[in-house]
Design a protein around this motif. Structure first.
Motif, PDB file in Angstrom:
ATOM      1  N   GLU B  41       0.829  -1.219   0.000  1.00  0.00           N
ATOM      2  CA  GLU B  41       0.000   0.000   0.000  1.00  0.00           C
ATOM      3  C   GLU B  41       0.859   1.263   0.000  1.00  0.00           C
ATOM      4  N   PHE B  42       1.863   1.268   0.869  1.00  0.00           N
ATOM      5  CA  PHE B  42       2.754   2.435   0.928  1.00  0.00           C
ATOM      6  C   PHE B  42       3.513   2.588  -0.396  1.00  0.00           C
ATOM      7  N   ALA B  43       4.014   1.476  -0.906  1.00  0.00           N
ATOM      8  CA  ALA B  43       4.786   1.517  -2.148  1.00  0.00           C
ATOM      9  C   ALA B  43       3.932   2.079  -3.282  1.00  0.00           C
ATOM     10  N   ASP B  44       2.670   1.655  -3.315  1.00  0.00           N
ATOM     11  CA  ASP B  44       1.770   2.113  -4.366  1.00  0.00           C
ATOM     12  C   ASP B  44       1.499   3.614  -4.227  1.00  0.00           C
ATOM     13  N   TYR B  45       1.248   4.047  -2.998  1.00  0.00           N
ATOM     14  CA  TYR B  45       0.909   5.455  -2.776  1.00  0.00           C
ATOM     15  C   TYR B  45       2.094   6.373  -3.074  1.00  0.00           C
ATOM     16  N   PHE B  46       3.288   5.948  -2.694  1.00  0.00           N
ATOM     17  CA  PHE B  46       4.457   6.833  -2.794  1.00  0.00           C
ATOM     18  C   PHE B  46       5.322   6.548  -4.025  1.00  0.00           C
ATOM     19  N   LYS B  47       4.801   5.776  -4.959  1.00  0.00           N
ATOM     20  CA  LYS B  47       5.659   5.326  -6.062  1.00  0.00           C
ATOM     21  C   LYS B  47       6.175   6.461  -6.952  1.00  0.00           C
ATOM     22  N   GLU B  48       5.430   7.566  -7.043  1.00  0.00           N
ATOM     23  CA  GLU B  48       5.866   8.674  -7.920  1.00  0.00           C
ATOM     24  C   GLU B  48       6.637   9.768  -7.163  1.00  0.00           C
ATOM     25  N   PHE B  49       6.999   9.498  -5.931  1.00  0.00           N
ATOM     26  CA  PHE B  49       7.601  10.549  -5.093  1.00  0.00           C
ATOM     27  C   PHE B  49       9.126  10.577  -5.161  1.00  0.00           C
ATOM     28  N   GLY B  50       9.705   9.691  -5.939  1.00  0.00           N
ATOM     29  CA  GLY B  50      11.161   9.678  -6.090  1.00  0.00           C
ATOM     30  C   GLY B  50      11.919   9.353  -4.812  1.00  0.00           C
ATOM     31  N   ILE B  51      11.283   8.561  -3.953  1.00  0.00           N
ATOM     32  CA  ILE B  51      11.896   8.208  -2.657  1.00  0.00           C
ATOM     33  C   ILE B  51      13.239   7.497  -2.875  1.00  0.00           C
ATOM     34  N   THR B  52      14.240   7.877  -2.072  1.00  0.00           N
ATOM     35  CA  THR B  52      15.544   7.201  -2.138  1.00  0.00           C
ATOM     36  C   THR B  52      15.855   6.399  -0.877  1.00  0.00           C
ATOM     37  N   LYS B  53      15.154   6.712   0.220  1.00  0.00           N
ATOM     38  CA  LYS B  53      15.461   6.020   1.475  1.00  0.00           C
ATOM     39  C   LYS B  53      14.244   6.011   2.393  1.00  0.00           C
ATOM     40  N   ILE B  54      14.071   4.902   3.101  1.00  0.00           N
ATOM     41  CA  ILE B  54      12.990   4.779   4.077  1.00  0.00           C
ATOM     42  C   ILE B  54      13.609   4.832   5.466  1.00  0.00           C
ATOM     43  N   ILE B  55      13.025   5.631   6.356  1.00  0.00           N
ATOM     44  CA  ILE B  55      13.507   5.616   7.742  1.00  0.00           C
ATOM     45  C   ILE B  55      12.356   5.364   8.703  1.00  0.00           C
ATOM     46  N   THR B  56      12.674   4.780   9.834  1.00  0.00           N
ATOM     47  CA  THR B  56      11.696   4.507  10.880  1.00  0.00           C
ATOM     48  C   THR B  56      12.410   4.565  12.223  1.00  0.00           C
ATOM     49  N   VAL B  57      11.692   4.274  13.294  1.00  0.00           N
ATOM     50  CA  VAL B  57      12.307   4.201  14.627  1.00  0.00           C
ATOM     51  C   VAL B  57      12.140   2.775  15.129  1.00  0.00           C
ATOM     52  N   GLU B  58      13.194   2.224  15.774  1.00  0.00           N
ATOM     53  CA  GLU B  58      13.004   0.930  16.397  1.00  0.00           C
ATOM     54  C   GLU B  58      11.935   1.067  17.477  1.00  0.00           C
ATOM     55  N   THR B  59      11.089   0.071  17.788  1.00  0.00           N
ATOM     56  CA  THR B  59      11.182  -1.288  17.333  1.00  0.00           C
ATOM     57  C   THR B  59      10.034  -1.609  16.380  1.00  0.00           C
ATOM     58  N   SER B  60       8.844  -1.105  16.715  1.00  0.00           N
ATOM     59  CA  SER B  60       7.654  -1.564  15.994  1.00  0.00           C
ATOM     60  C   SER B  60       7.546  -1.026  14.577  1.00  0.00           C
ATOM     61  N   GLY B  61       8.315  -0.005  14.240  1.00  0.00           N
ATOM     62  CA  GLY B  61       8.289   0.489  12.872  1.00  0.00           C
ATOM     63  C   GLY B  61       9.049  -0.407  11.901  1.00  0.00           C
ATOM     64  N   ILE B  62       9.892  -1.280  12.422  1.00  0.00           N
ATOM     65  CA  ILE B  62      10.806  -2.018  11.545  1.00  0.00           C
ATOM     66  C   ILE B  62      10.067  -2.944  10.573  1.00  0.00           C
ATOM     67  N   ALA B  63       9.109  -3.712  11.062  1.00  0.00           N
ATOM     68  CA  ALA B  63       8.428  -4.681  10.187  1.00  0.00           C
ATOM     69  C   ALA B  63       7.718  -3.986   9.014  1.00  0.00           C
ATOM     70  N   PRO B  64       6.842  -2.997   9.260  1.00  0.00           N
ATOM     71  CA  PRO B  64       6.230  -2.332   8.101  1.00  0.00           C
ATOM     72  C   PRO B  64       7.255  -1.623   7.207  1.00  0.00           C
ATOM     73  N   ALA B  65       8.315  -1.068   7.814  1.00  0.00           N
ATOM     74  CA  ALA B  65       9.304  -0.338   7.010  1.00  0.00           C
ATOM     75  C   ALA B  65      10.091  -1.283   6.099  1.00  0.00           C
ATOM     76  N   VAL B  66      10.516  -2.436   6.623  1.00  0.00           N
ATOM     77  CA  VAL B  66      11.310  -3.329   5.763  1.00  0.00           C
ATOM     78  C   VAL B  66      10.445  -3.947   4.665  1.00  0.00           C
ATOM     79  N   MET B  67       9.165  -4.164   4.947  1.00  0.00           N
ATOM     80  CA  MET B  67       8.282  -4.677   3.893  1.00  0.00           C
ATOM     81  C   MET B  67       8.084  -3.616   2.800  1.00  0.00           C
ATOM     82  N   THR B  68       7.955  -2.359   3.199  1.00  0.00           N
ATOM     83  CA  THR B  68       7.854  -1.275   2.217  1.00  0.00           C
ATOM     84  C   THR B  68       9.147  -1.194   1.404  1.00  0.00           C
TER      85      THR B  68
END
Lengths: 190, 190
Positions: B41-68
């Protein structure tokens, strides 16, 4: 696992005290594609083990564990770390000594997420002295869940954890096995 | 996102103080297949944004962030938390106040993993007061990296974080938006 050994050689840094820093693809920055390959390797190795649940410890175990869970279509539980050693009623807890930090932490899993019929695959990023893994085994033993396998991304084979686990009958699969970090050089066990 | 709202309704628990526990698929036990859907879902929504890097905060953000990161084929950096507020030279750091725990933690990212040309997608599990997200924005501002988007798994729309981010011009995509947790009942914003 060839891609993993290549990443270790290309991007890892050896620091004094037998420390291997792999911050650029595993412990701080994560390479999701490589972690997915890691997950596929574990899934392939443990596919006949009847695994029902994957467990790991926060933080660096989460990425390889959830990728393994994705490929195996299994839930993943990450044990949480707690500085204060007050044991709560609704959790299984174990103490884990960190040789690097020379501190003892408690790790815990809520009781509802593990039960005696579970066949558990433990996943962790590093295996050195094996303290974190032993903590997770301790928790599984309290629940009387089977520890059906242990998947390690990077094993420091020259430290005692891997031998201890094998001597105690555990099925350990390590994707990269490091024989030595002497002279700031990574040498793999074949 | 329908599967996510269903998981919240079926498996979430509302506790006094507007707390939503989603320990069984996001914060302690993780459902990797659902997290992969979240990533898509995130990948689809942000696909045209030219993203170069994803950041999150440990711990619970890691699973959704690595899947994105897996779907978008991008590196993920998780900011680490530090109880001690000693700032090191080689990191960008920010202070994050936790309303739940009433403590201030430092979060930090090593300088080598973020630079001024990065177009960053921030991913987090929850958005309530927005303190963690503001901490990550603060770090991006220090680097002069662009914050190109913010992806939130569960937004508590009745708390001020989401409005603050939108008022400050950030592009926020929340996959589940909760209007109210009154009377221990989850009510979604349409």
């Amino acid at each position: 696992m060839q891609e993993l050994e290549k990443a270790i050689l290309d991007k890892g840094t050896v620091l004094p005290g037998n420390i291997l820093k792999v911050n650029s693809f595993l412990n701080h920055q994560v390479d999701p594609a490589l972690m997915y390959q890691v997950g596929k390797e574990f899934a392939d190795y443990f596919k006949e083990f009847g695994i029902t649940k994957i467990i790991t410890v926060e933080t660096s175990g989460i990425a390889p564990a959830v990728m393994t869970g994705l490929v195996m279509n299994l839930p993943v539980v990450f044990a949480k770390k707690n500085k204060s050693l007050t044991v709560q009623d609704n959790v299984y807890a174990a103490e884990v000594y960190s040789y690097t930090k020379q501190t003892t932490n408690q790790i815990y899993i809520e009781k509802q997420f593990l039960n005696s019929t579970d066949k558990v695959l433990i996943i962790d990023d590093f295996l050195a002295n094996g303290e974190a893994t032993k903590g997770l085994i301790n928790i599984c033993n309290q629940v009387k869940a089977s520890v059906s396998g242990i998947g390690i991304v990077i094993e420091k084979s020259f430290q005692p954890g891997a031998d201890w686990l094998k001597e105690h009958g555990y099925q350990v699969k390590s994707l990269a096995r490091i024989k030595s970090l002497a002279n700031n050089k990574v040498e793999f066990k074949d």
